[in-house]
Design a protein around this motif. Structure first.
Motif, PDB file in Angstrom:
ATOM      1  N   LYS A  55      10.261   6.026  -0.276  1.00 29.09           N
ATOM      2  CA  LYS A  55      10.608   5.079   0.739  1.00 29.09           C
ATOM      3  C   LYS A  55      12.235   4.868   0.464  1.00 29.09           C
ATOM      4  CE  LYS A  55      11.255   1.988   3.675  1.00 29.09           C
ATOM      5  NZ  LYS A  55      10.853   2.189   5.069  1.00 29.09           N
ATOM      6  N   LYS A 114       5.332  -3.700  -0.315  1.00 31.92           N
ATOM      7  CA  LYS A 114       5.647  -3.746   1.223  1.00 31.92           C
ATOM      8  C   LYS A 114       5.151  -2.624   1.991  1.00 31.92           C
ATOM      9  CE  LYS A 114       9.662  -6.849   0.940  1.00 31.92           C
ATOM     10  NZ  LYS A 114      10.914  -6.894   1.094  1.00 31.92           N
ATOM     11  N   THR A 125       1.142  -3.161   2.225  1.00 34.51           N
ATOM     12  CA  THR A 125       0.874  -4.052   3.145  1.00 34.51           C
ATOM     13  C   THR A 125       1.345  -3.779   4.568  1.00 34.51           C
ATOM     14  OG1 THR A 125       3.059  -5.327   2.788  1.00 34.51           O
ATOM     15  CG2 THR A 125       1.153  -6.214   1.607  1.00 34.51           C
ATOM     16  N   GLY A 126       1.765  -2.641   4.906  1.00 35.81           N
ATOM     17  CA  GLY A 126       2.123  -2.320   6.209  1.00 35.81           C
ATOM     18  C   GLY A 126       3.293  -2.747   6.714  1.00 35.81           C
ATOM     19  N   TYR A 127       4.247  -3.747   5.854  1.00 40.00           N
ATOM     20  CA  TYR A 127       5.448  -4.141   6.485  1.00 40.00           C
ATOM     21  C   TYR A 127       6.689  -2.834   6.458  1.00 40.00           C
ATOM     22  CZ  TYR A 127       9.967  -6.516   6.670  1.00 40.00           C
ATOM     23  OH  TYR A 127      11.220  -7.111   6.887  1.00 40.00           O
ATOM     24  N   HIS A 128       6.644  -2.117   5.405  1.00 40.31           N
ATOM     25  CA  HIS A 128       7.674  -0.939   5.506  1.00 40.31           C
ATOM     26  C   HIS A 128       6.479   0.307   5.980  1.00 40.31           C
ATOM     27  CE1 HIS A 128      11.430  -2.824   4.800  1.00 40.31           C
ATOM     28  NE2 HIS A 128      11.114  -2.896   3.462  1.00 40.31           N
ATOM     29  N   ARG A 129       7.154   1.289   6.595  1.00 42.73           N
ATOM     30  CA  ARG A 129       6.443   2.441   6.760  1.00 42.73           C
ATOM     31  C   ARG A 129       7.148   3.186   5.840  1.00 42.73           C
ATOM     32  NH1 ARG A 129       4.947   1.479  12.421  1.00 42.73           N
ATOM     33  NH2 ARG A 129       4.739  -0.525  12.279  1.00 42.73           N
ATOM     34  N   PRO A 130       6.326   4.279   5.345  1.00 43.92           N
ATOM     35  CA  PRO A 130       6.767   5.178   4.091  1.00 43.92           C
ATOM     36  C   PRO A 130       7.647   6.130   4.762  1.00 43.92           C
ATOM     37  CG  PRO A 130       4.171   5.407   4.553  1.00 43.92           C
ATOM     38  CD  PRO A 130       4.839   4.104   5.455  1.00 43.92           C
ATOM     39  N   VAL A 179      -2.319  -2.341  11.460  1.00 46.99           N
ATOM     40  CA  VAL A 179      -3.101  -3.704  11.838  1.00 46.99           C
ATOM     41  C   VAL A 179      -4.386  -3.690  11.162  1.00 46.99           C
ATOM     42  CG1 VAL A 179      -3.835  -5.119  13.657  1.00 46.99           C
ATOM     43  CG2 VAL A 179      -1.556  -3.948  14.016  1.00 46.99           C
ATOM     44  N   LYS A 223      -3.598  -4.343   7.529  1.00 49.41           N
ATOM     45  CA  LYS A 223      -3.348  -5.748   7.232  1.00 49.41           C
ATOM     46  C   LYS A 223      -4.586  -6.538   7.320  1.00 49.41           C
ATOM     47  CE  LYS A 223       1.238  -5.037   9.484  1.00 49.41           C
ATOM     48  NZ  LYS A 223       1.854  -5.049  10.817  1.00 49.41           N
ATOM     49  N   ALA A 226       3.489 -12.653  -0.871  1.00 49.31           N
ATOM     50  CA  ALA A 226       4.767 -12.290  -0.951  1.00 49.31           C
ATOM     51  C   ALA A 226       5.785 -13.040  -2.197  1.00 49.31           C
ATOM     52  CB  ALA A 226       5.448 -12.149   0.417  1.00 49.31           C
TER      53      ALA A 226
END
Lengths: 240, 324
Positions: free
Chosen positions: B9, B45, B48-53, B70, B73, B80
């Protein structure tokens, strides 16, 4: 759709858990009525029509609607819930649309509460209700574009106050733009562009009771485009 | 089940996570351990799908985060860092919102909320506004939120920060009980927490995994696994320089199982020896020391074996990296 409504409900709760929702409705009602009945000397003009009433709304909304939209994303970022919200099973369009609907619900409530004004005026003389309906539609569309623009600006910052000030400036400029060709002599093409951009210019035909598809198109574009950009902004933020 | 392979990342030009791979199975509590800024939160992160690799892959229950965030999630519960909450809501309103967001059927919501409140010690707090709650209770609300939909995977970013010792014990026992049939990943920089809670540890430094395994495995894999601490009494008639540091060291190292040897002469004709042995050679090393003492007519007063604690391992791993 369900999830969009969940977000909308959460935002509406947020509006009315804090004073901001109540204040918005109150200020809107008081300002509209006071300006209309006293400043515009409704009683002296002796005519049963509401153009004066509605002509005040664009500027009023530019100043007070940002109070509703400023918190939508800026507060999430400030509180740290932004990241949390994005780890819940929502798509970005659901979030953006839900927040937009919440703003519109509060605006809708405020507008419904103005219904006594046309009803009262209709007691004094024959009121053209068809015109009143298009006028309300015009205000709703104007608010819709303003709500979308306000939400977009809120998504750029973590400071509610910055979002508020920038939104007020942009909305006021978009409204007053229609005055520019009147004040300054502009080439026809330029004047056309300035007029097309102006919120007020498109609103005026509604307040005359005219339903023009070009105006409708303008407001729909000015609602959808900012909402779309907001959703993209969120997506891009996560790729960074 | 979490499978991470070659995860990278980048934030702009900065590489926060540089090729991390690990597997965390069901029924495991895995600890992500590392100094601040090591990349723990970034990994979470991404999970959890917040950041894309930026590159690499993260599969949660066989679903790729980058492909269907989705769905991921939905199956993950996430606490957090810093426990962000909607402070203007009451506990009830907040958990209702979470239950709805998680799309729990309306009929099951009340029961799920009651159960989560029960496990997190939130009974009777329903109508309290979150802004009026203490930090410990906010932490519990955050945890209740994470387990509300009974997720298969729990991701907890520093779950016990800011709690008092009693609360820490409660939350730990809760996490331990959750870990029985879920996959739990928690990040921390508190070493005791890892020793108390985790079946597996992943030590991260500067975006890379520097050690991975059970705490015992990590200790074993390190060079100089055991330390021998000896106290020797020299014979009364010993020649003056027969027991110089160099000679003793050479004699002991000749056994081949002793890595390094630190010799310190004490008053009263005693020597303190600090020895590091190679991996799995502590028994042989102890025997070598005993044999040497017997040959030299010395008396062995004390022979202690010390396994490296997690704390020492941590300092060794992350400190060395920092020096590089």
């Amino acid at each position: 759709m369900n999830r969009t409504l969940t977000i909308a409900r959460k935002e509406i709760q947020g509006y009315f858990n804090s004073p901001v929702g109540w204040l918005f409705v109150l200020v809107f009602l008081v300002a509209c009525s006071a300006l209309f009945f006293f400043m515009q000397s409704f009683f002296a003009s002796d005519r049963a029509e509401l153009r004066g009433f509605f002509s005040l709304m664009p500027l009023l909304l530019s100043v007070i609607l940002p109070a509703l939209t400023m918190r939508l994303w800026a507060e999430e970022k400030k509180q740290g819930t932004y990241e949390f919200l994005l780890t819940m099973p929502y798509t970005e369009p659901e979030l953006v649309l839900g927040k937009y609907l919440a703003t519109m619900a509060v605006v809708g409530l405020a507008l419904v509460l103005t219904f006594p004004v046309p009803l009262m005026v209709s007691l004094f003389g024959a009121l053209d209700f068809g015109q009143v309906v298009t006028e309300y539609l015009g205000v709703l569309l104007l608010a819709s574009a303003s709500a979308a623009i306000g939400q977009l600006i809120s998504s750029f910052t973590r400071h509610q106050i910055s979002a508020f000030i920038v939104s007020v400036i942009i909305l006021t400029v978009l409204n007053l733009l229609a005055q520019l060709p009147i004040l300054v002599e502009l080439p026809a093409v330029l004047a056309g562009i300035v007029n097309w951009l102006s919120l007020n210019h498109h609103f005026i035909s509604f307040s005359r009771g005219v339903l023009d598809s070009r105006d409708l198109f303008y407001f729909i574009i000015l609602t959808l485009a900012p909402l779309y950009v907001t959703a993209r902004t969120i997506v891009f933020g996560r790729w960074r | 089940m979490i499978e991470v392979s070659n995860l990278v990342k980048r934030y702009g030009g900065f590489e926060a996570v540089r090729g991390v791979s690990f597997v965390a199975g069901t029924g495991k509590v895995v600890g992500l351990l590392g100094p601040n800024g090591a990349g723990k939160t970034t990994i979470m992160k991404v999970l959890t799908g917040y950041h894309r690799p930026s590159s690499g892959q993260a599969l949660l229950n066989d679903i790729d985060v980058a492909v269907d965030p989705v769905a991921v999630k939905s199956s993950v519960g996430y606490l957090a860092e810093g426990v962000p909450l909607y402070t203007d809501m009451t506990v009830r309103e907040y958990l209702d919102f979470i239950a709805e967001s998680r799309q729990l059927p309306a009929a099951e919501r009340a029961e799920a909320i009651a159960k989560a409140c029960q496990s997190c010690g939130l009974k009777g707090m329903d109508d309290v506004r979150i802004e009026h709650l203490s930090k410990g209770f906010r932490q519990r609300v955050g945890l209740a939120q994470a387990i509300l939909h009974d997720p298969a995977i729990l991701i907890l970013d520093e779950p016990t920060t800011g709690l008092d010792p009693n609360q820490i014990l409660e939350i730990r026992s809760l996490i331990r009980s959750l870990g029985v049939n879920k996959t739990v990943i928690l990040s921390t920089h508190i070493l005791q927490e890892v020793e108390a809670l985790c079946s597996e540890v992943i030590i991260i430094n500067e975006g890379r995994i520097v050690a991975q395994g059970t705490t015992a495995e990590i200790a074993r894999s390190l060079q100089g696994e055991d330390r021998l601490d000896c106290l020797v009494k020299l014979p009364a008639n010993a020649a003056k320089d027969a027991f110089s540091a160099a000679k003793v060291g050479a004699a002991l190292r000749a056994s081949g199982v002793i890595g390094s040897c630190e010799v310190e002469a004490l008053s009263g004709g005693k020597l303190r020896l600090k020895l590091l042995t190679g991996a799995g050679q502590a028994d042989d090393a102890a025997a070598a020391v005993f044999g040497w003492a017997k040959d030299q007519d010395c008396t062995l007063l004390d022979l202690r074996r010390e396994a490296l604690s997690l704390e020492q391992i941590f300092v060794q791993l992350t400190g060395e990296e920092a020096k590089r």
